[in-house]
Design a protein around this motif. Sequence first.
Motif, PDB file in Angstrom:
ATOM      1  N   PHE A 739      25.290  36.243 -24.042  1.00 22.04           N
ATOM      2  CA  PHE A 739      25.462  36.013 -25.479  1.00 22.04           C
ATOM      3  C   PHE A 739      24.161  36.342 -26.200  1.00 22.04           C
ATOM      4  CE2 PHE A 739      29.301  32.883 -25.692  1.00 22.04           C
ATOM      5  CZ  PHE A 739      30.060  33.794 -24.969  1.00 22.04           C
ATOM      6  N   SER A 740      23.960  37.619 -26.450  1.00 20.76           N
ATOM      7  CA  SER A 740      22.647  38.071 -26.919  1.00 20.76           C
ATOM      8  C   SER A 740      22.602  38.316 -28.430  1.00 20.76           C
ATOM      9  CB  SER A 740      22.250  39.348 -26.176  1.00 20.76           C
ATOM     10  OG  SER A 740      23.295  40.298 -26.277  1.00 20.76           O
ATOM     11  N   ASN A 741      23.667  37.922 -29.171  1.00 23.80           N
ATOM     12  CA  ASN A 741      23.543  37.977 -30.633  1.00 23.80           C
ATOM     13  C   ASN A 741      23.626  36.569 -31.213  1.00 23.80           C
ATOM     14  OD1 ASN A 741      26.306  37.247 -31.091  1.00 23.80           O
ATOM     15  ND2 ASN A 741      26.897  39.385 -30.735  1.00 23.80           N
ATOM     16  N   LYS A 742      23.199  36.427 -32.460  1.00 24.51           N
ATOM     17  CA  LYS A 742      23.029  35.088 -33.038  1.00 24.51           C
ATOM     18  C   LYS A 742      24.347  34.317 -33.125  1.00 24.51           C
ATOM     19  CE  LYS A 742      21.009  32.623 -36.933  1.00 24.51           C
ATOM     20  NZ  LYS A 742      20.339  32.715 -38.233  1.00 24.51           N
ATOM     21  N   THR A 743      25.409  35.003 -33.539  1.00 22.94           N
ATOM     22  CA  THR A 743      26.691  34.312 -33.748  1.00 22.94           C
ATOM     23  C   THR A 743      27.194  33.685 -32.450  1.00 22.94           C
ATOM     24  OG1 THR A 743      27.201  35.995 -35.409  1.00 22.94           O
ATOM     25  CG2 THR A 743      29.024  34.612 -34.663  1.00 22.94           C
ATOM     26  N   SER A 744      27.238  34.504 -31.390  1.00 24.68           N
ATOM     27  CA  SER A 744      27.778  34.003 -30.115  1.00 24.68           C
ATOM     28  C   SER A 744      26.849  32.940 -29.512  1.00 24.68           C
ATOM     29  CB  SER A 744      27.957  35.159 -29.121  1.00 24.68           C
ATOM     30  OG  SER A 744      26.720  35.799 -28.879  1.00 24.68           O
ATOM     31  N   TYR A 745      25.526  33.144 -29.658  1.00 24.16           N
ATOM     32  CA  TYR A 745      24.586  32.171 -29.094  1.00 24.16           C
ATOM     33  C   TYR A 745      24.754  30.806 -29.776  1.00 24.16           C
ATOM     34  CZ  TYR A 745      20.315  29.798 -27.725  1.00 24.16           C
ATOM     35  OH  TYR A 745      19.430  28.874 -27.232  1.00 24.16           O
ATOM     36  N   PHE A 749      25.476  27.238 -28.179  1.00 21.14           N
ATOM     37  CA  PHE A 749      24.515  26.149 -28.364  1.00 21.14           C
ATOM     38  C   PHE A 749      25.202  24.912 -28.947  1.00 21.14           C
ATOM     39  CE2 PHE A 749      21.077  23.793 -30.386  1.00 21.14           C
ATOM     40  CZ  PHE A 749      20.145  23.771 -29.354  1.00 21.14           C
ATOM     41  N   ASP A 750      26.043  25.139 -29.971  1.00 22.91           N
ATOM     42  CA  ASP A 750      26.757  24.003 -30.586  1.00 22.91           C
ATOM     43  C   ASP A 750      27.681  23.330 -29.581  1.00 22.91           C
ATOM     44  OD1 ASP A 750      25.462  24.516 -32.929  1.00 22.91           O
ATOM     45  OD2 ASP A 750      27.117  25.646 -33.840  1.00 22.91           O
ATOM     46  N   TRP A 751      28.270  24.142 -28.698  1.00 20.85           N
ATOM     47  CA  TRP A 751      29.202  23.605 -27.682  1.00 20.85           C
ATOM     48  C   TRP A 751      28.461  22.732 -26.662  1.00 20.85           C
ATOM     49  CZ3 TRP A 751      29.466  24.449 -22.339  1.00 20.85           C
ATOM     50  CH2 TRP A 751      30.653  24.031 -21.703  1.00 20.85           C
ATOM     51  N   ILE A 752      27.274  23.182 -26.261  1.00 20.28           N
ATOM     52  CA  ILE A 752      26.576  22.507 -25.157  1.00 20.28           C
ATOM     53  C   ILE A 752      25.656  21.385 -25.638  1.00 20.28           C
ATOM     54  CG2 ILE A 752      24.531  24.020 -25.056  1.00 20.28           C
ATOM     55  CD1 ILE A 752      24.598  23.911 -22.068  1.00 20.28           C
ATOM     56  N   TYR A 753      25.154  21.495 -26.895  1.00 21.20           N
ATOM     57  CA  TYR A 753      23.969  20.706 -27.256  1.00 21.20           C
ATOM     58  C   TYR A 753      24.141  19.198 -27.094  1.00 21.20           C
ATOM     59  CZ  TYR A 753      20.150  18.704 -29.902  1.00 21.20           C
ATOM     60  OH  TYR A 753      19.070  17.944 -30.280  1.00 21.20           O
TER      61      TYR A 753
END
Length: 787
Positions: A739-745, A749-753
């Motif tokens: 996931f190397s672009n901002k949207t997917s990252y 991040f929101d899913w895992i944080y």
Amino acid sequence: MADEQELQQLENLCKQLYETVNENIRSEAEKTLIAFSDSPDCLNKCQLLLERGNSPYAQLLAATTLTKLVHRPNVTLPVEQRIDICNYVLNYLATRPKLAHFVSQALVQLFARIIKYSWFDVHKEECVFRNIVLEVGKFIQSGSTHHVMIGVQLLSQLVCEINQVSESEANRSLTRHRKIASSFRDTQLFEIFQMACSLLRSAVGNLKSLDFNDTSQHSLLSHSLRLAHSCLTFDFIGTSTDESSDDLYTVQIPTSWRSAFLDVGTLELFFELYNGLPSSLSSLALSCLVQIASVRRSLFNNTERAKFLNHLVIGVRGILENPQGLSDTSNYHEFCRLLARLKSNYQLGELVKVDNYPEVIKLIAEFTVTSLRMWQFAPNSVHYLLSLWQRMVASVPYVKATEPHLLETYTPEVTKAYITSRLESVHVVVRDQIEDPLDDHGLIAQQLEQLSTIGRCEYDKTCSLLVQLFDESAQRYQELLSSGPSIELAIEEGQLTWLVYIIGAVIGGRVSFASTDEHDAMDGELVCRVLQLMNLTDSRLPQGGCEKLDLAILSFFEQFRKIYVGDQVQKTSKVYRRLSEVLGLSDESMVLSMFIGKIITNLKYWGHSEQIIAKTLQLLNDLSVGYSSVRKLVKLEAVQFLLNNHTSEHFPFLGINTANGALSDMRCRTTFYMALGRLLLVDLGEDEERFYMFMMPLTTHFEIVAGLLANPNASMGMEEAKRSLIGLARDLRGIAFAFSNKTSYMMLFDWIYQTYIPMFQRAIELWYHEPGVTTPILKLFTELAQN
């Protein structure tokens, strides 16, 4: 009297250190002797121990202790003391012909170490330690066998010592080391090399009268050859060339040495030594020839180089015409290295101009064919022969000489010998249960890379042979399948494994600028056969398969993908035409579908084989990189199946208890999710619902782990939670990498944080002492932080 008792005690301690089997006694003796080496009167005691000469172990202790004293950090002995030690060692060695070998070796090393570290030291306005080297030269000129031997040993050790960078020099004073080595090279080395050659010339003149059973004569010749070899392997320009990069090695002889190499007598000397010495010594002569053959090209002008090469090839031809000495493995290995250097240091256009080139290339081809057929004899030497042919074939397009190179005549013979000898090896491996060359993946990869170039010379002959052998073996294999496991079936599987590896290699050897439609059509014939075999073996996987054969098929796929699949590949190639005619694979999408089908099959049936799973996932990972081919990939049903069903139910290798495997078996999961992440990203955009659907199997997994962690008293449950978290850390690291672009990252991040990070934190608290747990979790967080 006290001194006498102390010396006696030291001798006893040495005896205990080197002879006793009781570990406690040896340990105590070692501690006492270490303390002795730090005592203030250590220097005098060492001299007394040497003088007494009662115990060789005491003499060894004295020599090694003095060596430590000479080179202590921040403590330097006065120049006068070092001169005295050097002179004492010289005198000691000269007057004691019956010293134990390990004692004389330790004293020789002591002498070399002092000279090296004192090279620039001046005494009474003289570089006195360089004069001591001249004294050693007088030893050699004295004529006494013992003195000559000592002189040669001292110089040989000195050359090695100065050439070698010690650990302390690598850390502290590399510049000083280079200055010493450069000064030694410029002032002493050539003279030492000439001395060694002079000794060897006198030996050649007396070969008939020499008695090689006489230890002293044999040893003197051995040390003289080693001295010459040490000079030729000196690091002349301070690059510390790695001998493991053997095929690119050039000896940077200084221009001041030109006279020795313009005189063909130097070259002929070592060929004469090889021909006249017993096998215990002749390999050293060949080692020297390997270095001489690698002398930098710029040492000569064109005429001189041609003359030098001509004499070198005459010598090689002489060895090939009388190959008896090559039955010794050391001689054989060095001779193979010598042949390889012929091409790595000279151009094919120069080689074809030597006298009697047609006879020489014929002899080399016959030697290579014989060597390949004797596959069990010195297998590590084959690399050099294949390197020679690979380089010669690769040079063909650039040859401007009018003389014929004759490679089109002899290369097919070499290719055929390699292929048939590997097939014949299978019979011996299966019937005699010996070590299988197919298990050495590094060696196979190296040899196949060389064969990939060699096999493309006269490619129609290579293809005809492979088609014939493959068809015969595949037919026998099919007939044997119905009768169940047998030795004959194992032999056919082994032979097909070699053939699939070789077919992959020759396809991988296709060069775009040198390829023709006819060659691509031949590739198509080979590809069709491997794919038909794969369909047959895959249909039998529910009953079991052959791991080696499947690894070979994966190797073939990797080569086929590099050449015929991807953004840069010509889709009008005749390979696709043949695939369409035979297998109905009419375009790249259908070929990609076949790739993914094989990947899914392997992941389903080979979960117990870490090697196959790792190579299969690497193939999937390679396919997921690109642009046009990846867009075709994601439209395939099989890829959508992968994206929607990445669970252990469909792919057993994702299970945490697969065959009770080790934790390291999960490493390939990162590669799997890296590839899936890239494939998902193609059409993901800002579709959060699609992302959550993809993450569902991992979400479910985390929920199970949360339940297990809530009950810390259940030991089985905690073990399962541990393995699950390791797997999840590896999975998420792969996704985070992809996931190397901002949207997917940000979706990830929101899913895992807030939901899942506390679980990893809890795992670190529970299993902080287990690297198998902490390392994957820390690597995940490194990836999240770096992305």
